[in-house]
Design a protein around this motif. Sequence first.
Motif, PDB file in Angstrom:
ATOM      1  N   ILE A 121       0.874  -1.167   0.000  1.00  0.00           N
ATOM      2  CA  ILE A 121       0.000   0.000   0.000  1.00  0.00           C
ATOM      3  C   ILE A 121       0.913   1.219   0.000  1.00  0.00           C
ATOM      4  O   ILE A 121       1.819   1.328   0.827  1.00  0.00           O
ATOM      5  CB  ILE A 121      -0.914  -0.012   1.243  1.00  0.00           C
ATOM      6  N   LYS A 122       0.695   2.129  -0.930  1.00  0.00           N
ATOM      7  CA  LYS A 122       1.564   3.300  -1.061  1.00  0.00           C
ATOM      8  C   LYS A 122       1.039   4.453  -0.210  1.00  0.00           C
ATOM      9  O   LYS A 122      -0.144   4.800  -0.285  1.00  0.00           O
ATOM     10  CB  LYS A 122       1.677   3.720  -2.519  1.00  0.00           C
ATOM     11  N   SER A 124      12.349   6.931   1.455  1.00  0.00           N
ATOM     12  CA  SER A 124      11.171   6.098   1.652  1.00  0.00           C
ATOM     13  C   SER A 124      11.551   4.849   2.424  1.00  0.00           C
ATOM     14  O   SER A 124      12.734   4.573   2.644  1.00  0.00           O
ATOM     15  CB  SER A 124      10.557   5.726   0.300  1.00  0.00           C
ATOM     16  N   CYS A 125      10.538   4.098   2.831  1.00  0.00           N
ATOM     17  CA  CYS A 125      10.761   2.829   3.516  1.00  0.00           C
ATOM     18  C   CYS A 125       9.628   1.875   3.162  1.00  0.00           C
ATOM     19  O   CYS A 125       8.565   2.285   2.720  1.00  0.00           O
ATOM     20  CB  CYS A 125      10.831   3.014   5.034  1.00  0.00           C
ATOM     21  N   HIS A 128       0.403  -5.157  10.793  1.00  0.00           N
ATOM     22  CA  HIS A 128      -0.927  -5.780  10.869  1.00  0.00           C
ATOM     23  C   HIS A 128      -1.282  -6.563   9.602  1.00  0.00           C
ATOM     24  O   HIS A 128      -2.389  -6.458   9.081  1.00  0.00           O
ATOM     25  CB  HIS A 128      -2.009  -4.742  11.168  1.00  0.00           C
ATOM     26  N   GLY A 129      -0.315  -7.311   9.080  1.00  0.00           N
ATOM     27  CA  GLY A 129      -0.567  -8.178   7.936  1.00  0.00           C
ATOM     28  C   GLY A 129      -0.547  -7.500   6.580  1.00  0.00           C
ATOM     29  O   GLY A 129      -0.820  -8.141   5.571  1.00  0.00           O
ATOM     30  N   ASN A 130      -0.252  -6.210   6.541  1.00  0.00           N
ATOM     31  CA  ASN A 130      -0.160  -5.492   5.273  1.00  0.00           C
ATOM     32  C   ASN A 130       1.261  -5.004   5.057  1.00  0.00           C
ATOM     33  O   ASN A 130       2.003  -4.777   6.014  1.00  0.00           O
ATOM     34  CB  ASN A 130      -1.099  -4.274   5.264  1.00  0.00           C
ATOM     35  N   SER A 131       1.610  -4.814   3.799  1.00  0.00           N
ATOM     36  CA  SER A 131       2.903  -4.256   3.435  1.00  0.00           C
ATOM     37  C   SER A 131       2.671  -2.811   2.984  1.00  0.00           C
ATOM     38  O   SER A 131       1.712  -2.530   2.253  1.00  0.00           O
ATOM     39  CB  SER A 131       3.531  -5.068   2.306  1.00  0.00           C
ATOM     40  N   TYR A 132       3.540  -1.905   3.441  1.00  0.00           N
ATOM     41  CA  TYR A 132       3.395  -0.489   3.128  1.00  0.00           C
ATOM     42  C   TYR A 132       4.689   0.052   2.528  1.00  0.00           C
ATOM     43  O   TYR A 132       5.777  -0.348   2.920  1.00  0.00           O
ATOM     44  CB  TYR A 132       3.077   0.319   4.394  1.00  0.00           C
ATOM     45  N   HIS A 133       4.540   1.008   1.608  1.00  0.00           N
ATOM     46  CA  HIS A 133       5.670   1.755   1.053  1.00  0.00           C
ATOM     47  C   HIS A 133       5.383   3.224   1.344  1.00  0.00           C
ATOM     48  O   HIS A 133       4.420   3.795   0.830  1.00  0.00           O
ATOM     49  CB  HIS A 133       5.803   1.522  -0.452  1.00  0.00           C
ATOM     50  N   TYR A 134       6.204   3.821   2.222  1.00  0.00           N
ATOM     51  CA  TYR A 134       5.975   5.199   2.672  1.00  0.00           C
ATOM     52  C   TYR A 134       7.066   6.106   2.115  1.00  0.00           C
ATOM     53  O   TYR A 134       8.246   5.826   2.290  1.00  0.00           O
ATOM     54  CB  TYR A 134       5.990   5.281   4.198  1.00  0.00           C
ATOM     55  N   SER A 135       6.662   7.207   1.472  1.00  0.00           N
ATOM     56  CA  SER A 135       7.593   8.212   0.942  1.00  0.00           C
ATOM     57  C   SER A 135       7.501   9.468   1.802  1.00  0.00           C
ATOM     58  O   SER A 135       6.406   9.961   2.071  1.00  0.00           O
ATOM     59  CB  SER A 135       7.239   8.572  -0.505  1.00  0.00           C
ATOM     60  N   TRP A 136       8.687   9.976   2.235  1.00  0.00           N
ATOM     61  CA  TRP A 136       8.744  11.167   3.078  1.00  0.00           C
ATOM     62  C   TRP A 136       9.214  12.366   2.268  1.00  0.00           C
ATOM     63  O   TRP A 136      10.119  12.260   1.450  1.00  0.00           O
ATOM     64  CB  TRP A 136       9.745  10.984   4.217  1.00  0.00           C
ATOM     65  N   PHE A 137       8.615  13.523   2.557  1.00  0.00           N
ATOM     66  CA  PHE A 137       9.006  14.774   1.915  1.00  0.00           C
ATOM     67  C   PHE A 137       9.167  15.858   2.962  1.00  0.00           C
ATOM     68  O   PHE A 137       8.335  15.978   3.860  1.00  0.00           O
ATOM     69  CB  PHE A 137       7.947  15.216   0.882  1.00  0.00           C
TER      70      PHE A 137
END
Length: 134
Positions: free
Chosen positions: A4-5, A68-69, A74-83
């Motif tokens: 999830i982005k 990003s990381c 909770h069972g989901n995968s996340y891709h987080y971008s920081w600005f």
Amino acid sequence: MKPIKLAGCVIVDEQERVLLLHRAAGEIGHWELPGGKLEVDETAEAAAVREVAEEIGVQVRLVKALGSCVFDHHGNSYHYSWFHAEIVSGQPQVVENDIHDDLDYLGLDDMMEVALSPNMQILLGKFWSSEVVI
């Protein structure tokens, strides 16, 4: 599973403290950056700006990408971008009262004493190691 982005903004004050929101919805109780999910065909940059306006009622200008990381929660995968962003108009306030109950500028030492969202824990480590510098 496709991650999830997410995207969010690091906004700092004159004392170099970071503006965080306190999420109090449901079982979650932690401090997090203003930000959220990308909409279909939305860039991370556009999502970060939009989410800040929706969550804290300010308009921002993106200064630079901070990285990003990817993390699982909770069972989901996340891709987080920081600005890194600067406020160009408005005063930060909690807009989504059903999700957040507070906002405040926290220094790095203060962040060590509170519950942080998973991506904020990762970002805090990157601040301490100087991998991410504002």
